[in-house]
Write an enzyme that holds these catalytic residues in place. Structure first.
Site, PDB file in Angstrom:
ATOM      1  N   GLU A 137      34.357  37.887  18.767  1.00 27.21           N
ATOM      2  CA  GLU A 137      33.061  37.979  18.447  1.00 27.21           C
ATOM      3  C   GLU A 137      31.988  37.072  18.692  1.00 27.21           C
ATOM      4  O   GLU A 137      30.732  37.677  18.576  1.00 27.21           O
ATOM      5  CB  GLU A 137      33.089  38.494  16.884  1.00 27.21           C
ATOM      6  CG  GLU A 137      33.299  37.158  15.928  1.00 27.21           C
ATOM      7  CD  GLU A 137      34.783  37.050  15.462  1.00 27.21           C
ATOM      8  OE1 GLU A 137      35.641  37.722  16.353  1.00 27.21           O
ATOM      9  OE2 GLU A 137      34.913  36.432  14.527  1.00 27.21           O
ATOM     10  N   ASN A 138      32.366  35.990  19.223  1.00 25.40           N
ATOM     11  CA  ASN A 138      31.135  35.335  19.871  1.00 25.40           C
ATOM     12  C   ASN A 138      30.821  35.649  21.117  1.00 25.40           C
ATOM     13  O   ASN A 138      29.581  35.165  21.626  1.00 25.40           O
ATOM     14  CB  ASN A 138      31.572  33.800  19.971  1.00 25.40           C
ATOM     15  CG  ASN A 138      32.976  33.659  20.855  1.00 25.40           C
ATOM     16  OD1 ASN A 138      33.781  34.262  20.901  1.00 25.40           O
ATOM     17  ND2 ASN A 138      32.937  32.764  21.566  1.00 25.40           N
TER      18      ASN A 138
END
Lengths: 232, 218
Positions: free
Chosen positions: B47-48
């Protein structure tokens, strides 16, 4: 082309004052504005509200600002890597607003895009939703969340040009592009600053309109939090 | 008795199907990547800002600008894509990610999950967990069945601050595979050497047992 170049961090941070709201790019220590943070430390400005996904580690990144008690309030999604942060929070010295990561990203994006509020399902039914307006859409419940904007946004890119156009590298992109759009003044520090015209316009991630000041940073440490390797 | 964390990861890996986009949480979920079935194409989302997460780098490949959501150094794969955090959560909130696998401190029989905060003790923040559980099409929880003090983590109601309501579909623990259904936790499989009575004793929420419960095959 309008030239956004300033000589260094010292010039780039002119006008930063006590009590301001700042955005600082990065995920963990990846893609953080190291030079701008160093300058904030040197200036010793206090009572800052810092919006950043994380709060650095004890001895690097925003952790250094916490050590010097320059931060009044943190707005973040995850701060687990910073013992000093946790200590200041539990002792009540530091105000903290913990926000779901996607909501944080979208609130910043909304700030830059001129959208004062939006609905998201994240946090509905949890303490994050307490006191917030809720609404049902297609049978599912959503929370209203508002935009975030800053007095100064500090972002870090890989390459930039004198017109303020930015290209990020790898996962160092993270929150930087949204924060660049949401600052009254956005300061971009880059590893390599080139004349306008040298970057391919098709490859620009952040158009220069969002950047007021740009400078080539120096002495990047780019510290790694978890150095995980495999044997070849 | 029961599965170790690698056993839990191996069992969960069998839930991952060809063509899925999958988000793996920190801890046991990360191990699932090591046990994905041969011959299927799965894209891991971090998710980064990365789709198509590759293995850890070699010493020579280490790049401070390439990390996963656990802040570990990683690599890309042919076909990987990199994007910003708002776009990443558009993938998650927009239900483009097919499966989310994450850890938990407590799960209730209604599918509520608590995994982000212990008041007065642990205040690390929720990271992306609240966004993930609020929007995932399918959520599998990987965790130990009981806490270190022996108390059950599968409860009638969560006692810790919750991360999301009515969202967990399936749970794989060291003792069992369970599905969240109307009325409680339906026991699907039990770990080798673990009896239905053992699982009942370790489950505080309502356990639904129908017919013979097969052993987990890993």
């Amino acid at each position: 082309m309008i030239n956004k170049t300033v000589a260094n961090a010292q010039q780039a941070l002119q006008g930063v004052q006590d009590g301001m709201t700042l955005m600082l790019g990065g995920f963990g220590l990846c893609g953080i504005p190291e030079n701008s943070i160093q300058e904030l430390l040197r200036l010793g400005i206090k009572n800052l509200t810092c919006i950043s996904n994380n709060a650095g580690v004890d001895d690097f990144g925003i952790g250094l600002l916490l050590q010097q008690h320059q931060v009044k309030k943190m707005i973040s999604s995850y701060v687990g890597e910073n013992a000093e942060f946790e200590r200041q929070l539990l002792s009540g010295e530091l105000e903290v607003d913990l926000i779901p990561q996607g909501t944080l990203a979208e609130r910043i994006r909304a700030g830059g895009a001129g959208i004062p509020a939006f609905f998201t399902p994240a946090g509905f039914g949890t303490e994050v939703g307490e006191g917030k307006e809720t609404r049902e859409f297609n049978g599912k419940m959503y929370l209203m969340e508002s935009w975030l904007r800053s007095d100064f946004s500090f972002v870090k890119a890989w390459k930039g040009d004198t017109a303020g156009n930015l290209i990020y590298k790898g996962t160092a992109r993270n929150f930087n592009p949204m924060m660049a759009t949401a600052g009254k003044i956005t300061v971009a520090e880059v590893e390599e600053l080139v004349p306008a015209g040298e970057l391919d316009p098709n490859m620009i991630h952040t158009p220069g309109i969002f950047v007021q000041r740009i400078f080539e940073g120096k002495d990047y440490e780019k510290r790694i939090e978890q150095r995980t390797v495999r044997t070849a | 008795m029961g599965l170790d964390k690698h056993g839990i990861a191996k069992r969960i890996a069998k839930e991952v199907k060809n063509g899925m986009y999958v988000n793996l949480g920190i801890g046991i979920p990360t191990l699932v990547a090591n046990y994905l079935p041969e011959g299927i194409e799965v894209v891991l989302q971090s998710e980064n800002g990365l789709l198509g997460m590759g293995p850890f780098p070699t010493e020579e490949q280490v790049d401070a600008d390439m990390i996963n959501a656990g802040k570990q150094t990683i690599t890309t794969l042919p076909g990987s894509a990199i994007f910003n955090s708002a776009e990443s959560f558009a993938m998650i909130r927009g239900e483009h990610v097919d499966l989310t696998i994450l850890g938990a401190m407590e799960v209730s029989e209604k599918g509520d999950i608590a995994n982000w905060k212990i008041p007065g003790k642990m205040v690390k923040g929720m990271g992306g967990a609240m966004d993930l559980v609020a929007s995932a099409k399918n959520i599998i929880v990987a965790m130990q069945h009981t806490a270190r003090d022996g108390s059950s983590k599968l409860l009638k109601e969560c006692t810790l601050p919750i991360t999301g309501v009515d969202c967990v579909k399936k749970i794989v623990t060291d003792l069992a595979v369970l599905e969240v259904v109307d009325g409680g936790f339906k026991l699907l499989e039990r770990a080798p050497g673990v009896s239905v009575e053992d699982i009942k004793a370790a489950t505080a929420g309502n356990l639904i047992v129908e017919g013979d419960v097969p052993e987990i095959q890993v």
